[in-house]
Design a protein around this motif. Structure first.
Motif, mmCIF file in Angstrom:
data_model
loop_
_atom_site.group_PDB
_atom_site.id
_atom_site.type_symbol
_atom_site.label_atom_id
_atom_site.label_comp_id
_atom_site.label_asym_id
_atom_site.label_seq_id
_atom_site.Cartn_x
_atom_site.Cartn_y
_atom_site.Cartn_z
ATOM 1 N N THR A 135 0.864 -1.181 0.000
ATOM 2 C CA THR A 135 0.000 0.000 0.000
ATOM 3 C C THR A 135 0.899 1.230 0.000
ATOM 4 O OG1 THR A 135 -0.108 0.261 2.411
ATOM 5 C CG2 THR A 135 -1.648 -1.308 1.401
ATOM 6 N N VAL A 150 -9.856 -13.941 -3.027
ATOM 7 C CA VAL A 150 -9.641 -12.522 -3.322
ATOM 8 C C VAL A 150 -10.820 -12.032 -4.158
ATOM 9 C CG1 VAL A 150 -8.033 -10.794 -4.233
ATOM 10 C CG2 VAL A 150 -7.161 -13.037 -3.478
ATOM 11 N N LYS A 152 -12.823 -8.395 -5.945
ATOM 12 C CA LYS A 152 -12.580 -7.037 -6.423
ATOM 13 C C LYS A 152 -13.818 -6.184 -6.195
ATOM 14 C CE LYS A 152 -10.014 -3.939 -8.429
ATOM 15 N NZ LYS A 152 -9.738 -3.880 -9.857
ATOM 16 N N GLU A 153 -13.605 -5.010 -5.599
ATOM 17 C CA GLU A 153 -14.680 -4.033 -5.401
ATOM 18 C C GLU A 153 -14.142 -2.670 -5.802
ATOM 19 O OE1 GLU A 153 -16.531 -4.175 -1.572
ATOM 20 O OE2 GLU A 153 -16.260 -6.351 -1.401
ATOM 21 N N TYR A 156 -10.259 -1.605 -5.635
ATOM 22 C CA TYR A 156 -9.488 -2.370 -4.660
ATOM 23 C C TYR A 156 -9.795 -3.865 -4.711
ATOM 24 C CZ TYR A 156 -8.106 2.072 -2.610
ATOM 25 O OH TYR A 156 -7.577 3.320 -2.423
ATOM 26 N N PHE A 158 -9.683 -7.277 -2.296
ATOM 27 C CA PHE A 158 -9.739 -7.622 -0.880
ATOM 28 C C PHE A 158 -9.340 -9.087 -0.709
ATOM 29 C CE2 PHE A 158 -12.386 -3.949 -1.343
ATOM 30 C CZ PHE A 158 -12.190 -3.228 -0.172
ATOM 31 N N GLN A 160 -9.396 -12.103 1.567
ATOM 32 C CA GLN A 160 -10.059 -12.690 2.725
ATOM 33 C C GLN A 160 -9.193 -13.849 3.218
ATOM 34 O OE1 GLN A 160 -12.897 -11.383 3.912
ATOM 35 N NE2 GLN A 160 -13.116 -9.926 2.218
ATOM 36 N N VAL A 166 -8.445 -9.537 6.802
ATOM 37 C CA VAL A 166 -8.734 -8.962 5.484
ATOM 38 C C VAL A 166 -7.638 -7.956 5.138
ATOM 39 C CG1 VAL A 166 -10.368 -7.698 4.049
ATOM 40 C CG2 VAL A 166 -11.220 -9.210 5.854
ATOM 41 N N TYR A 167 -7.068 -8.091 3.943
ATOM 42 C CA TYR A 167 -6.061 -7.144 3.458
ATOM 43 C C TYR A 167 -6.574 -6.517 2.163
ATOM 44 C CZ TYR A 167 -2.905 -9.429 6.751
ATOM 45 O OH TYR A 167 -2.323 -9.935 7.887
ATOM 46 N N MET A 168 -6.162 -5.292 1.918
ATOM 47 C CA MET A 168 -6.656 -4.559 0.759
ATOM 48 C C MET A 168 -5.474 -4.107 -0.103
ATOM 49 S SD MET A 168 -9.258 -1.309 0.837
ATOM 50 C CE MET A 168 -8.101 -0.230 1.692
ATOM 51 N N GLU A 169 -5.611 -4.256 -1.405
ATOM 52 C CA GLU A 169 -4.570 -3.824 -2.336
ATOM 53 C C GLU A 169 -5.220 -3.143 -3.542
ATOM 54 O OE1 GLU A 169 -0.490 -5.593 -4.252
ATOM 55 O OE2 GLU A 169 -2.207 -6.942 -4.180
ATOM 56 N N ARG A 170 -4.655 -2.017 -3.957
ATOM 57 C CA ARG A 170 -5.183 -1.307 -5.120
ATOM 58 C C ARG A 170 -4.466 -1.809 -6.370
ATOM 59 N NH1 ARG A 170 -6.645 5.097 -5.676
ATOM 60 N NH2 ARG A 170 -7.219 5.054 -7.886
#
Length: 238
Positions: A135, A150, A152-153, A156, A158, A160, A166-170
């Motif tokens: 990040t 994983v 996509k929203e 980003y 997410f 699981q 929960v980790y988030m990556e752009r």
């Protein structure tokens, strides 16, 4: 690679630093080496800082290297502690502290290089079993086996993970999919990647994951997913 040296002979410390820098220069890898007192190191560890390699002398004023190793182990259970000393007599005690290796100063150059080579191999093997999430302000290493799926929203992705993490990556899901090992992960829908190890059931166009979550399989992918899962479970002997 981050290395800390606790040693009361500052001239010897500079010599060891030079040997370590030369090793990593040959590898074309970055290395950070710090020379600290034992009490300062313990304060850093209490503040959640850690090192990849801990290099200690044994006989030092104040706290001995053996006592320091025991305290470090209580704060960093995975610490790689190397003793670099003039005395053979502490070798057995070092084993009791869970030391990674014990090196004598009078012949340390070749042996230290061999140990650093071994550690480099271990690091490469560990990297192969992790996914690195970056990040703007943080970096995370997530064990592949801990990733459930994983999604996509918007912009980003997410991740699981087991135990509710929960980790988030752009990044795009396609790029993330390309970085995950294809023999373990499968895209079951345009916005969903699953870890096949954690699929408990596949039926009626849906997969049920280990944590109970149910995920849809794209209609156009249904047959391909079924075939991939059959191959995967046959490979692991299920």
């Amino acid at each position: 690679m981050r290395i800390v040296i606790v040693e009361d002979d500052s001239c010897f410390v500079e010599e060891v630093k030079g040997a370590i820098r030369n090793f990593y220069a040959d590898k074309r890898e970055a290395v950070e080496i710090r020379h600290l007192e034992g009490t300062t190191l313990l304060e850093e560890l209490k503040g959640q800082k850690s090192y990849d390699i801990y290099l200690f002398d044994v006989e030092m004023p104040g706290m001995s290297g053996l006592d320091l190793a025991a305290k470090v182990r209580s704060l960093d259970v995975n610490a790689r502690i190397l003793f670099l000393t003039s005395y053979e007599k502490y070798a057995l005690q070092s084993i009791r502290t869970g030391a990674y290796y014990y090196i004598l100063k009078d012949s340390y150059q070749k042996e230290l290089r061999l140990i650093l080579e071994r550690i480099c191999r271990e690091e490469e093997e560990q990297k192969a079993d992790y996914y690195v999430i970056l990040t703007k302000s943080h970096g995370y290493r997530v064990r592949l086996d801990n990733i459930l799926y994983v999604t996509k929203e918007k912009k980003y992705a997410f991740f699981q993970c087991l135990n509710g993490g929960v980790y988030m990556e752009r990044d795009s899901l396609e790029k993330i999919y390309s970085r995950l090992p294809g023999n373990r992960f499968l895209m079951i829908e345009r916005g969903i990647i699953v870890n096949m190890k954690h699929i408990m059931e596949f039926e009626n166009g849906k997969v049920v994951m280990r944590n109970g979550d149910t995920l849809p399989v794209g209609r156009h992918l249904n047959t391909a997913v079924k075939d991939r899962l059959a191959d995967y479970f046959m490979t692991i002997g299920l």
